[in-house]
Design an enzyme around this catalytic site. Structure first.
Site, PDB file in Angstrom:
ATOM      1  N   HIS A   1       0.874  -1.185   0.000  1.00  0.00           N
ATOM      2  CA  HIS A   1       0.000   0.000   0.000  1.00  0.00           C
ATOM      3  C   HIS A   1       0.909   1.232   0.000  1.00  0.00           C
ATOM      4  O   HIS A   1       2.013   1.185   0.574  1.00  0.00           O
ATOM      5  CB  HIS A   1      -0.838  -0.053   1.282  1.00  0.00           C
TER       6      HIS A   1
ATOM      7  N   ASP B   1       2.508  -4.735   8.098  1.00  0.00           N
ATOM      8  CA  ASP B   1       1.335  -3.902   7.873  1.00  0.00           C
ATOM      9  C   ASP B   1       0.130  -4.836   8.041  1.00  0.00           C
ATOM     10  O   ASP B   1      -0.133  -5.679   7.190  1.00  0.00           O
ATOM     11  CB  ASP B   1       1.420  -3.304   6.463  1.00  0.00           C
TER      12      ASP B   1
ATOM     13  N   GLN C   1      -4.901  -5.401   6.752  1.00  0.00           N
ATOM     14  CA  GLN C   1      -5.862  -6.335   6.143  1.00  0.00           C
ATOM     15  C   GLN C   1      -5.790  -7.726   6.758  1.00  0.00           C
ATOM     16  O   GLN C   1      -6.358  -8.667   6.201  1.00  0.00           O
ATOM     17  CB  GLN C   1      -5.600  -6.448   4.631  1.00  0.00           C
TER      18      GLN C   1
ATOM     19  N   LYS D   1     -10.920  -0.585  10.053  1.00  0.00           N
ATOM     20  CA  LYS D   1     -11.020  -1.790   9.212  1.00  0.00           C
ATOM     21  C   LYS D   1     -11.318  -3.024  10.050  1.00  0.00           C
ATOM     22  O   LYS D   1     -11.531  -4.098   9.521  1.00  0.00           O
ATOM     23  CB  LYS D   1      -9.721  -1.985   8.427  1.00  0.00           C
TER      24      LYS D   1
ATOM     25  N   CYS E   1      -4.670   2.399  -3.846  1.00  0.00           N
ATOM     26  CA  CYS E   1      -3.439   2.884  -3.197  1.00  0.00           C
ATOM     27  C   CYS E   1      -2.270   1.923  -3.409  1.00  0.00           C
ATOM     28  O   CYS E   1      -1.380   1.820  -2.561  1.00  0.00           O
ATOM     29  CB  CYS E   1      -3.625   3.136  -1.702  1.00  0.00           C
TER      30      CYS E   1
HETATM   31  C1  LIG Z   1      -5.969   0.613   4.427  1.00  0.00           C
HETATM   32  C2  LIG Z   1      -4.577   0.176   4.379  1.00  0.00           C
HETATM   33  C3  LIG Z   1      -3.541   0.981   4.850  1.00  0.00           C
HETATM   34  C4  LIG Z   1      -3.788   2.370   5.369  1.00  0.00           C
HETATM   35  O1  LIG Z   1      -4.675   2.382   6.427  1.00  0.00           O
HETATM   36  P1  LIG Z   1      -5.249   3.792   6.976  1.00  0.00           P
HETATM   37  O2  LIG Z   1      -6.372   3.374   7.853  1.00  0.00           O
HETATM   38  O3  LIG Z   1      -5.701   4.560   5.762  1.00  0.00           O
HETATM   39  O4  LIG Z   1      -4.145   4.455   7.689  1.00  0.00           O
HETATM   40  C5  LIG Z   1      -2.264   0.492   4.822  1.00  0.00           C
HETATM   41  N1  LIG Z   1      -2.004  -0.736   4.354  1.00  0.00           N
HETATM   42  C6  LIG Z   1      -2.967  -1.546   3.888  1.00  0.00           C
HETATM   43  C7  LIG Z   1      -2.610  -2.914   3.403  1.00  0.00           C
HETATM   44  C8  LIG Z   1      -4.283  -1.117   3.866  1.00  0.00           C
HETATM   45  O5  LIG Z   1      -5.231  -1.915   3.401  1.00  0.00           O
END
Ligand SMILES: *Cc1c(COP(=O)(O)O)cnc(C)c1O
Length: 412
Positions: free
Chosen positions: A129, A206, A209, A232, A370
């Site tokens: 991302h 990260d 997800q 999320k 993104c």
């Molecule tokens: C949504 C997402 C982000 C960013 O999350 P924010 O809530 O916008 O800070 C980073 N990495 C992944 C894989 C995402 O899906």
């Protein structure tokens, strides 16, 4: 009927009752919400807790002597422990409240970044991302470090052999997504962490997800940092968590300066507070933290292994139906994937498909999600992405497929 059995064991019908946003119409059609990768809907308990906090409990924390302030402080710190326990982090001070995944990664990029030197290397992957690309480019520019990128194969899986060649004693950090938001790929993070540690490098996952779709256990994974977003994981926006190992967090300088992160301030010298407060400057999103704990209390009641199985079933069900559509190309066909189906249809623009689906009550996302480098890799401008949560059903997928076929007919 595996499908119905899983659905009944998980209790999907009663789960759906807990999420009021699912029960509404858009353009006179029943809403089908397949944009969980962008943000998830909230259970009533989370919504009620936000109302309750502002109606009865609102006060600033870590400061006041009065009843409300102490109560809010206790609840905020209890929320930290609820999250600590959910992800099995060893210590509560390793849970740092942030604004979200992006904020957590930027915190590490700045503060851990301060410990890097010219010639040090950071490894990310081709499926990151933008939030896990740009902060590292900024560190590299500031510190004279080098950014290396693990390539992906045509299925959307990391090329692990290439990773083993990229990593060396110069690598200080590997920052990788646990699950790809665009491809649904579940990366072999345990193996990556082991290889990185053997080479003396730290690992940031990260988790934006992954935490909502599978069991994540900090001690079992042994990652050094893990970042995720509240919104999320069925919680509020504007709050998230960065987990970091205590000894590493202790060795990092603060990210921002201000209230709450200090021990003593004079104009000659300021000393910093202990963890986690050292990284929590200013009045935090108090309601966000307290209410985020409610979404973990909700998740705690579900069987996460069943959630995983059920969501995998949803993805497989959707893919099987999609592949019957002429000109269909699924982007992201990893052996190990979850919750996301991205696709393009020959001759049609993803945006047009998304717009027509929307008019039929179906919320998907279209575009580059993104992750522009992935689009370049696959030679496409964007995809249509359906991303599922445990409250979605195969019946919704059937309706989605019909709506998609109708949209294609209209466009051709
Ligand atoms: C949504 C997402 C982000 C960013 O999350 P924010 O809530 O916008 O800070 C980073 N990495 C992944 C894989 C995402 O899906």
């Amino acid at each position: 009927m595996i499908d119905q059995e899983l659905k009944v064991s998980l209790g999907v019908d009663s789960i759906r009752d807990d999420f009021p946003a699912l029960h509404q119409e858009v353009y006179g059609r029943k809403l089908i919400y397949f944009d969980n990768g962008a943000t998830a809907q909230k259970p009533q308990t989370v919504i009620d807790s936000i109302n309750h906090y502002y109606s009865k409990e609102n006060a600033n924390i870590h400061r006041g002597v009065h009843f409300l302030s102490q109560q809010a402080t206790d609840k905020y710190e209890q929320a930290r422990r609820t999250i600590q326990s959910y992800i099995n982090a060893p210590r509560e001070e390793e849970i740092i409240f942030t604004k979200g995944t992006t904020d957590g990664i930027n915190l590490v990029a700045f503060a851990f970044g301060e410990t890097l030197h010219e010639g040090d290397e950071i490894i990310i992957s081709a499926m990151e991302h933008h939030s896990n690309i740009v902060p590292w480019q900024m560190v590299c520019e500031r510190k004279g470090c080098q950014l290396k990128v693990i390539p992906i194969n045509e299925k959307g899986e990391l090329k692990m052999e290439a990773f083993k060649e990229l990593i060396s004693e110069r690598t200080r950090l590997v920052s990788i997504t646990h699950v790809s938001n665009t491809l649904g790929t579940i990366n072999p993070v345990k193996e990556i962490i082991e290889i990185a540690h053997k080479n003396g490098a730290k690992v940031l996952l990260d988790g934006a997800q992954s935490i909502q779709h599978m069991k994540v256990d900090m001690q079992e994974l042994d990652c050094d940092f893990y970042a995720f977003s509240g919104h999320k994981v069925f919680g509020p926006t504007g709050v998230g968590v960065l987990y970091g190992k205590k000894e590493i967090l202790d060795s990092m300088p603060p990210y921002q300066g201000g209230g709450d992160m200090i021990e003593k301030v004079t104009f000659e010298k300021t000393t910093y507070n202990v963890l986690p407060f050292k990284f929590e400057a200013g009045t935090p999103n108090i309601a966000g933290g307290i209410c985020l704990a409610k979404s973990f209390e909700y998740l705690e009641k579900l069987d996460i292994t069943l959630v995983e199985q059920y969501e995998r079933h949803l993805v497989e069900y959707a893919e099987e139906k999609l592949l019957k559509i002429p000109g269909m190309r699924i982007i992201g066909t990893a052996d190990n994937k979850t919750s996301v189906v991205s696709f393009v249809i020959e001759g049609l623009h993803p945006f047009d498909i998304g717009t027509l689906l929307d008019k039929q009550g179906i919320a998907v996302r279209t575009g580059h999600h993104c992750t522009q480098p992935i689009m370049e890799e696959f030679g496409i401008p964007g995809t249509v992405r359906a991303s599922f949560a445990f409250y979605n059903t195969t019946e919704e997928i059937d309706t989605f497929i019909q709506a998609l076929e109708r949209s294609i007919n209209m466009l051709q």
